[in-house]
Design an enzyme around this catalytic site. Structure first.
Site, mmCIF file in Angstrom:
data_model
loop_
_atom_site.group_PDB
_atom_site.id
_atom_site.type_symbol
_atom_site.label_atom_id
_atom_site.label_comp_id
_atom_site.label_asym_id
_atom_site.label_seq_id
_atom_site.Cartn_x
_atom_site.Cartn_y
_atom_site.Cartn_z
ATOM 1 N N GLN A 10 0.712 -1.219 -0.032
ATOM 2 C CA GLN A 10 0.100 0.047 0.218
ATOM 3 C C GLN A 10 0.822 1.303 -0.056
ATOM 4 O OE1 GLN A 10 -1.269 0.636 4.460
ATOM 5 N NE2 GLN A 10 -1.716 -1.332 3.747
ATOM 6 N N HIS A 67 0.070 5.663 1.050
ATOM 7 C CA HIS A 67 -0.752 6.798 1.732
ATOM 8 C C HIS A 67 -0.361 7.965 0.842
ATOM 9 C CE1 HIS A 67 -1.500 3.541 4.555
ATOM 10 N NE2 HIS A 67 -0.490 3.638 5.018
ATOM 11 N N ARG A 109 -4.400 0.660 -1.992
ATOM 12 C CA ARG A 109 -3.768 -0.761 -2.027
ATOM 13 C C ARG A 109 -3.406 -0.949 -3.460
ATOM 14 N NH1 ARG A 109 -8.439 -3.624 -0.268
ATOM 15 N NH2 ARG A 109 -8.092 -3.011 1.861
ATOM 16 N N HIS A 157 4.561 0.296 0.914
ATOM 17 C CA HIS A 157 5.131 -0.418 2.145
ATOM 18 C C HIS A 157 4.195 -1.639 2.419
ATOM 19 C CE1 HIS A 157 2.385 2.683 3.694
ATOM 20 N NE2 HIS A 157 2.168 1.782 4.615
ATOM 21 N N GLU A 169 3.683 7.843 8.571
ATOM 22 C CA GLU A 169 3.475 7.110 9.844
ATOM 23 C C GLU A 169 5.094 6.608 10.116
ATOM 24 O OE1 GLU A 169 0.679 4.156 7.864
ATOM 25 O OE2 GLU A 169 2.401 2.664 7.388
HETATM 26 ZN ZN ZN Z 1 0.521 2.176 5.967
#
Ligand code: ZN
Length: 314
Positions: A94, A96, A191, A171, A114
């Site tokens: 995935q 972001h 995704r 990642h 993240e």
């Molecule tokens: Zn993630």
């Protein structure tokens, strides 16, 4: 003023397992529990204050109703989200979006940068971190032709490793990994690849290739990460990252350590061992798996015990 202890929210995921119960003693909903949303004000799973005058209030409501606890912030929403993830099986590959892209394309959501502290993992575990395409054209071609082994970078991991995962980084956590994640408060995931897995009904999970390709950083940029270690009396403080989105530390407490914070609210997750926190003559238990926030103006406190705590702030 008291620390704000939080009751986590659990999420079942097809890749989840039982580690959240085995390791932390949480009352999980099933044996495919993938995520513990430990410190969350996100509408998809806000945590609830457990103690003190605000007991029963969700963190998002507390943020709105008592901004003084957080230093009267300018942000409309609580900006961080702390999770523990049990990747019992591989997560889908995935990526972001960043703040600017999410604001326009995801109804004003935050972007999602993240970071991961590896609490535990199986021997020889790895994860997917970045890709090998040199241009967008090459990225599109390899995705379309399904050349996943050429495209995806695999990185070896071990307990105690830390990874900063900026938005735009392809990642995936892989099987046998238990992670403490600190992230922007966002639930937007594009995704890229799901190993062609089918669910119980025989369906493939939806992919979001167009958006994923748009937001992926090409070529991949490895986030530099060199932890800084500082020794205090009875505590070792490791600084993993200080970024525009969040700063993340690990406190290894061994004995009775004193701290003082006035200006900033801080998020705490006890990931190993146990201890207690003493503040204004009140003593609070810090068992493994406890999550709490200290508000602005909290002042001096003591942590006594043998424990590892992940600490973060904006
Ligand atoms: Zn993630």
């Amino acid at each position: 003023m008291q620390p704000l202890f939080l009751k986590p929210v659990f999420k079942e995921r097809i890749w989840g397992g039982t580690a959240l119960k085995k390791e932390f003693g949480y009352d999980i909903p099933s044996d495919i529990t993938g995520e513990c949303w430990a410190i969350s004000a996100h509408p998809n799973g806000p945590s609830v204050i457990e103690n003190g005058p605000y007991a029963g209030t969700t963190l998002d409501n507390l943020w709105r109703e008592h901004p003084e606890l957080f230093g009267n912030p300018k942000e409309e929403v609580f900006p961080l989200l702390t999770k523990i993830l049990d990747a019992n099986m591989d997560l889908s590959v995935q990526v972001h979006p960043d703040d600017a892209y999410a604001k326009v394309n995801e109804n004003g959501e935050l972007g999602k940068t993240e970071c991961w502290y590896i609490i535990d993992c199986k021997e020889d575990a790895d994860m997917i971190f970045g890709h090998n395409a040199k241009t967008k054209e090459e990225l599109i071609e390899q995705i379309q032709e399904g050349k996943w082994n050429d495209l995806l970078r695999r990185v070896k991991i071990k307990p105690g490793d830390f990874f900063y995962v900026p938005s735009g980084t392809i990642h995936a956590l892989c099987e046998g990994t238990l992670v403490l994640e600190t992230q922007q408060s966002s639930d937007t995931t594009y995704r890229v690849y799901d190993y062609d897995r089918r669910d119980a009904e025989g369906n493939l999970r939806e992919l979001h290739l167009e958006k994923a390709i748009e937001v992926t950083t090409v070529p991949h940029q490895d986030a530099k990460n060199s932890p800084k270690v500082m020794e205090h009396d009875h505590a070792t403080v490791t600084t993993y990252v200080e970024s525009e989105f969040f700063s993340v530390y690990k406190w290894d407490v061994h004995g009775k350590a004193s701290f003082a914070f006035e200006e900033q609210y801080l998020l705490f997750s006890v990931i190993k061992g146990q201890g207690s926190l003493t503040h204004n003559g009140e003593k609070y238990d810090l068992g493994k798996g406890t999550h709490f926030i200290i508000p602005v103006g909290f002042g001096e406190f003591e942590i006594d015990g043998d424990c590892e705590i992940i600490v973060s702030h904006t």
